[in-house]
Write an enzyme that holds these catalytic residues in place. Structure first.
Site, PDB file in Angstrom:
ATOM      1  N   GLU A   1     -60.914 -36.473  23.332  1.00 17.48           N
ATOM      2  CA  GLU A   1     -59.708 -36.008  24.572  1.00 17.48           C
ATOM      3  C   GLU A   1     -60.095 -34.544  23.249  1.00 17.48           C
ATOM      4  O   GLU A   1     -59.253 -33.341  22.809  1.00 17.48           O
ATOM      5  CB  GLU A   1     -58.563 -36.354  23.165  1.00 17.48           C
ATOM      6  CG  GLU A   1     -58.213 -37.880  23.308  1.00 17.48           C
ATOM      7  CD  GLU A   1     -56.616 -38.134  22.785  1.00 17.48           C
ATOM      8  OE1 GLU A   1     -55.410 -37.363  22.921  1.00 17.48           O
ATOM      9  OE2 GLU A   1     -57.143 -39.489  21.436  1.00 17.48           O
TER      10      GLU A   1
ATOM     11  N   SER B   1     -54.051 -40.598  24.308  1.00 13.69           N
ATOM     12  CA  SER B   1     -53.710 -39.584  25.365  1.00 13.69           C
ATOM     13  C   SER B   1     -53.852 -40.801  26.908  1.00 13.69           C
ATOM     14  O   SER B   1     -54.649 -40.256  27.752  1.00 13.69           O
ATOM     15  CB  SER B   1     -54.798 -38.579  25.940  1.00 13.69           C
ATOM     16  OG  SER B   1     -54.241 -37.340  24.816  1.00 13.69           O
TER      17      SER B   1
ATOM     18  N   SER C   1     -49.613 -30.431  22.861  1.00 15.40           N
ATOM     19  CA  SER C   1     -48.340 -29.256  22.737  1.00 15.40           C
ATOM     20  C   SER C   1     -48.015 -29.110  21.848  1.00 15.40           C
ATOM     21  O   SER C   1     -46.538 -29.155  21.463  1.00 15.40           O
ATOM     22  CB  SER C   1     -47.922 -29.545  24.253  1.00 15.40           C
ATOM     23  OG  SER C   1     -48.797 -30.063  25.431  1.00 15.40           O
TER      24      SER C   1
END
EC number: 6.3.2.4
Length: 400
Positions: free
Chosen positions: A15, A192, A340
């Site tokens: 990631e 993810s 985020s």
């Protein structure tokens, strides 16, 4: 005097690029009137670089430019701060000093407590969960075992190591069949949606397991919740106090919310004219979720309890699977460092990204000060009068 905030990201993980997106977004939104923002970028070889060009997403497309315009550094503690010292050149010098670190790392090797362990050794405050919270946050099997023990609903599952599958794959397959097809196959410690596949029959199951084994030695297989809606809630706080965000309803184009849904599809578009990907914000979502107020409040309360029992801190995101026909929800997983930083779940509560980062830093400082008050070492030396060491006479002779 400004607080010197290091943003740590990248590293040896699948990631890596997702981590860069999260970090660049955070650096864009840290209030520069309050903070001196210092990038701490780890390459895929775990070499650390710092420098202002790292605040722009374009630099990562040209690795040679990165090495030319940014400083290769190493870390050590200097009078309570984290010193970033140049690694190359005849004369080593301190390039920057950091008061507090915001880890924006994702994935196995980085988000699983390794980074937090390093920062604990340097005795520097950092945002987010500690080693234990991050370890549990990264291991989906650990999470389910703890949540089950706490009476919090999770999907039915089985788990195993790759060595066990290679030794007796049929035994594993028979256990999975008890869940009933279709099932979801996951590397237990990835994120993810990497390596995750749906298997509708035994042949697809074998293929999915073979793929998951490429990413992790520990494999998790779960039942698929029927009539499923994916809901997410963020929590901010510490062991002393926490609050829950609004709830989002996530819609993916794939059968499950995939890596493509999260980061590649519309996420490839630029945000704010600065060239940074929207990251998790790019996923197709409804905020707030179109669910009854009663369900919203129940999930928010459950989220705070999950946050507590898993030992989380800072800002996290907790993902749910909701059976809209049975009207029952299950905890899917907790993300200790969400993509985020889940800032978009706080905006409807009038908490902008810069305020969220302020809160994270304030929580980290309070937790660090609280920890300093705890006893961690004893002044007495128990070895001073210890006489049980064999061969001590010979040792005394050598020390003279």
């Amino acid at each position: 005097m400004k607080i010197r905030v290091g943003v740590l990201y990248g590293g040896k993980t699948t990631e890596h690029e997702v981590s860069i997106i999260t970090a660049v977004q955070a650096m864009e939104h840290l209030n520069t009137d309050k903070y001196d923002v210092i990038p701490m970028y780890l390459t895929k070889e775990n070499e650390m670089y710092t420098g202002d060009p790292l605040k722009e997403i374009e630099i990562y497309r040209e690795p040679e430019l990165l090495k030319r315009y940014c400083k290769n550094v190493v870390c050590y503690n200097k009078n309570g701060a984290l010193a970033l010292q140049s690694k190359n050149g005849l004369f080593k010098k301190i390039v920057k000093e950091v008061d507090i670190v915001i880890p924006c790392v994702h994935g196995y090797n980085m988000e699983d407590g390794n980074v937090e362990g390093m920062l604990e050794t340097f005795n520097v405050p950092y945002t987010g969960s500690d080693i234990y919270g991050c370890t549990v946050g990264q291991d989906k099997v650990f999470q389910k075992q703890i949540l089950n023990e706490s009476g919090i609903s999770v999907p039915k599952y089985v788990w195993f190591y790759d060595s066990e599958y290679l030794e007796d794959d049929q035994k594993i397959i028979e256990n999975v069949k008890k869940l009933g097809f279709p099932v979801i196959v996951k590397p237990a410690r990835q994120g993810s949606s990497i390596g995750i596949e749906v298997a509708k029959n035994e042949e697809e199951l074998k293929d999915a397991i073979e793929d998951a084994i490429k990413y992790d030695e520990k494999i998790l297989i779960e039942e698929i919740i029927p009539n499923m809606v994916e809901l997410n809630c963020s929590v901010l706080g510490s062991s002393s106090y926490c609050e829950a965000s609004v709830i989002e309803q996530v819609k993916g184009k794939d059968e499950i919310l995939s890596f493509n849904d999260k980061y590649i599809g519309s996420g490839a578009k630029k945000a704010g004219g600065k060239g940074a990907s929207k990251g998790m914000l790019a996923s197709d979502r409804i905020i707030p979720a179109e669910i009854p107020d009663k369900l919203t409040k129940e999930i928010q309360e459950t989220s705070k309890e999950v946050f507590r029992v898993l030992g989380a801190a800072g800002v996290v995101r907790i993902d749910y699977l909701y059976d809209k026909k049975a009207k029952k929800y299950y905890v899917n997983e907790l993300n200790s460092i969400p993509g985020s930083l889940a800032f978009y779940l706080w905006k409807p509560l009038n908490k902008d990204y810069d305020e969220l980062l302020d809160d994270m830093i304030n929580i980290a400082v309070k937790r660090f000060k609280k920890k300093l008050k705890k006893t961690t070492i004893f002044e007495s030396n128990i070895l001073q009068n210890y006489g049980g060491l064999k061969g001590s006479k010979g040792l005394k002779g050598k020390l003279r």
